[in-house]
Design a protein around this motif. Sequence first.
Motif: not given
Length: 504
Positions: A2-6, A332-337, A355-358, A362-369
Amino acid sequence: MFAAVEQGLVLCSDSNILCMSWKGRVPKSEKEKPVCRRRCYEEGWLAIGNGRGVVGVTFTASHCKRERNTPQRINFNLRGHNSEVVLVRWNEPFQKLATCDADGGIFVWIQYEGRWSVELVNDRGAQVSDFTWSHDGTQALISYRDGFVLVGSVSGQRHWSSEINLDSQITCGIWTPDDQQVLFGTADGQVIVMDCHGRMLAHVLLHESDGILGISWNYPSFLVEDSSESDTDSDDYSPPQDGPTIYPIPIQNSKPVLTVSFTSGDISMMNNYDDLSPTVIHSGLKDAVVQWSSQGNLLAVAGMEKESQLYESGSLPVMKNAAVKFYNNHGEHIYTLESPTQRLITAICWGHRDSRLFLASGPALYVVRVEHRIANLQLLCQQAIAVSLRDEKDFSKLTLPPRLCSYVTAAFVSTIKPPIPDPNNMRDFVSYPTAGNERLHCTMKRTEDDPEVGGPCYTLYLEYLGGLVPILKGRRISKLRPEFVIMDPKTDGKAGMNRIKIEA
């Protein structure tokens, strides 16, 4: 998985983020040792290269506890490059940072007594296609687009160099897991293999009409770590008297998988460069960026989705939305965010023991848990509540038991602490100290004479994520006395003005 944007504020720099690299935090007591040491994966440092030639080094934490102590300085803006920074690479065993700009300048940075300084400079005057540290951190592989390749030591000594004569450009270069060979990918789909002494071993064509964007192994970037039983890291950590015991980092695969990404969005997973029957992933993503997790069990692929629509001139690919797809080590494809942005994702980076994917767009930075196991109902409920609230301030409206309150509020604790002032409450930000013991470093710049306020103006900027955030603007009103008019930099100088007197 499971993955979700912080949840929380969108973190932004003042220019486009082009590259990223993450490393774990090392205690002060071990920083002087030129060997691999115990890493704390709950805390670390994210290096960011941007379009203004600045490298940002920012503290990150994944323990979701507000009361944990942070370093006094949580952000560094490293300046020195004269063009946009296109590559940043941590050397975790030696705690060094290599950065490359678009003009071919290479800097190696090292931290000493709380400050970062340039230890080595290499400027050949040609564009760098890739820079990779060996798995023990003692050697660096540098490849240039014109076919020149170089292997040197971590201290700057040249071991060997070679000129590869090709009709195509070299796009990437990596070490094999045993550091005995180096592989180079080209823009016309070829892989060149050389041994650790610079001798040519093989020249293989993988794809006739598709260029290679990147090559990687599902293998740890650095092989060893301290085996300390402690789960936390602090500046007060003292190593055992007999020194740290060194063990290899285990990976789930018995044999590493070589991954080659192409310009079409296809990804080949092979046992070696001469594998005749590779596993091919058709990601369906344009301008894809690819990176394996540190444990080698998840491959993250980010890019723009494509869909074919008919036009009068024929069938053309049309950009749809950005997405991040996850695959296992069998392809094998597991998940799509679904990406939080519709803009192109320029860089991705795993951190905090996967446990994190940055994500940079552009100029924005998102953190995925990222949760590697099947998400439990409690985690799904936490995410649903956080998405519904959007703002942590609305959480007080809910009536929940204290135990559940602490669990739900953890969703709003940012991995990257945002010392960004609220535009609607700038006065409190500049008038009161921060809650912790950290120091916020600033830069002051003189601007052109403003006829509306009279005379030259000075703007105070907060350093953050390799960029500058304006927090105060002022002008001197007397040449005889040190008096200034201070204002909000986002106003026109007519509102929110306060006169202060500074004793010389």
